[in-house]
Design a protein around this motif. Structure first.
Motif, PDB file in Angstrom:
ATOM      1  N   LEU A 205      -3.292  17.366 -12.538  1.00 49.09           N
ATOM      2  CA  LEU A 205      -2.091  17.689 -11.765  1.00 49.09           C
ATOM      3  C   LEU A 205      -1.054  18.412 -12.624  1.00 49.09           C
ATOM      4  O   LEU A 205      -0.391  19.343 -12.162  1.00 49.09           O
ATOM      5  CB  LEU A 205      -1.506  16.409 -11.161  1.00 49.09           C
ATOM      6  CG  LEU A 205      -2.398  15.693 -10.141  1.00 49.09           C
ATOM      7  CD1 LEU A 205      -1.818  14.320  -9.799  1.00 49.09           C
ATOM      8  CD2 LEU A 205      -2.586  16.531  -8.891  1.00 49.09           C
TER       9      LEU A 205
ATOM     10  N   ALA B  90      -6.740  12.366 -14.359  1.00 43.63           N
ATOM     11  CA  ALA B  90      -6.264  12.939 -13.094  1.00 43.63           C
ATOM     12  C   ALA B  90      -4.837  13.465 -13.239  1.00 43.63           C
ATOM     13  O   ALA B  90      -4.496  14.524 -12.700  1.00 43.63           O
ATOM     14  CB  ALA B  90      -6.332  11.902 -11.979  1.00 43.63           C
TER      15      ALA B  90
ATOM     16  N   VAL C  22      -3.091  10.361  -6.209  1.00 39.00           N
ATOM     17  CA  VAL C  22      -4.528  10.216  -5.994  1.00 39.00           C
ATOM     18  C   VAL C  22      -4.826   8.797  -5.531  1.00 39.00           C
ATOM     19  O   VAL C  22      -4.047   7.874  -5.756  1.00 39.00           O
ATOM     20  CB  VAL C  22      -5.337  10.524  -7.282  1.00 39.00           C
ATOM     21  CG1 VAL C  22      -5.148  11.969  -7.713  1.00 39.00           C
ATOM     22  CG2 VAL C  22      -4.974   9.576  -8.414  1.00 39.00           C
TER      23      VAL C  22
ATOM     24  N   LEU D  70      -7.122   7.682 -14.551  1.00 34.40           N
ATOM     25  CA  LEU D  70      -5.873   8.085 -13.916  1.00 34.40           C
ATOM     26  C   LEU D  70      -5.047   8.993 -14.830  1.00 34.40           C
ATOM     27  O   LEU D  70      -4.262   9.810 -14.349  1.00 34.40           O
ATOM     28  CB  LEU D  70      -5.073   6.864 -13.491  1.00 34.40           C
ATOM     29  CG  LEU D  70      -5.748   6.022 -12.398  1.00 34.40           C
ATOM     30  CD1 LEU D  70      -4.946   4.776 -12.105  1.00 34.40           C
ATOM     31  CD2 LEU D  70      -5.985   6.837 -11.140  1.00 34.40           C
TER      32      LEU D  70
ATOM     33  N   ARG E 122      -2.397   3.950  -3.991  1.00 36.87           N
ATOM     34  CA  ARG E 122      -2.285   5.303  -4.526  1.00 36.87           C
ATOM     35  C   ARG E 122      -1.691   5.230  -5.929  1.00 36.87           C
ATOM     36  O   ARG E 122      -0.949   4.304  -6.247  1.00 36.87           O
ATOM     37  CB  ARG E 122      -1.355   6.159  -3.668  1.00 36.87           C
ATOM     38  CG  ARG E 122      -1.821   6.340  -2.252  1.00 36.87           C
ATOM     39  CD  ARG E 122      -2.693   7.537  -2.120  1.00 36.87           C
ATOM     40  NE  ARG E 122      -3.190   7.655  -0.754  1.00 36.87           N
ATOM     41  CZ  ARG E 122      -4.190   8.439  -0.423  1.00 36.87           C
ATOM     42  NH1 ARG E 122      -4.795   9.155  -1.333  1.00 36.87           N
ATOM     43  NH2 ARG E 122      -4.611   8.514   0.814  1.00 36.87           N
TER      44      ARG E 122
END
Length: 195
Positions: free
Chosen positions: A181, A177, A118, A174, A128
């Motif tokens: 995933l 996120a 991401v 993060l 990233r």
């Protein structure tokens, strides 16, 4: 989402000038002057230049996730996270993720699976964050922390993670996120992580 045929297509703004503004150990700051292709006017933007980041979900043989608790100085809070850190210059992100897991937890795995990447904040950051899954993660020695880290380990059942996110037990964006995933990877395997 594709633009409809009657909408003008967005394009990158031409870079007129880029000026370094500071070096701060783990990131640099630059000032960019870009021209709007629509109005022709120039605007100034500040960019934080950083190496890529990684995080990794260490999944133990008994199906639990190895988490790290640590103090985050910007928010002055103890956070619940997964191992992660910066990718060194020239380093493969998967190797960086494995290295961070080894350093922060003392765990290792021979099965490192990429889950996705991401853009942490494309408005101001140019890097990233790559997320990996470590299967059959197991302890191989003590954590190897640098002098500025204090970390405690804890193990969490994957089924508890959504509740921890919703309750504010996990707040690092993060990490949130990463678990999206992780959930998508599980679904691709034919079952959600909580089943």
């Amino acid at each position: 989402m594709p633009a409809s045929p009657d909408e003008p297509r967005l394009t990158s703004w031409p870079l007129l000038e880029s000026t370094p503004r500071g070096h701060f150990k783990v990131f640099d700051v630059r000032e960019d002057l870009r021209q709007s292709p629509t109005t022709g006017r120039a605007h100034t933007f500040y960019v934080i230049e950083s190496s890529d980041w990684v995080n990794i979900v260490p999944l133990t043989p008994d199906g639990r996730i190895v988490f790290v608790k640590q103090v985050r100085h910007a928010t002055d809070e103890v956070t619940l996270e997964i191992p992660g850190g910066m990718v060194d210059a020239g380093e493969d992100p998967a190797k960086a993720a494995r290295r961070e897991m080894q350093e922060e937890t003392g765990y290792d795995s021979a099965q490192i699976i990429p889950l996705g990447a991401v853009a942490p904040n494309p408005a101001i950051l140019n890097n990233r964050c790559h997320t990996y899954l470590a299967l059959e993660a197991h302890p191989v020695g003590p954590p190897q922390l640098d002098g500025a880290e204090e970390i405690q380990l804890t193990h969490v059942d994957p089924a508890e993670v959504p509740g921890l996110i919703l309750s504010g037990g996990i707040t690092h964006s993060l990490v949130v996120a990463a678990f999206y995933l992780f959930d998508q990877w599980h679904r691709a395997q034919g079952r959600p992580p909580s089943s």
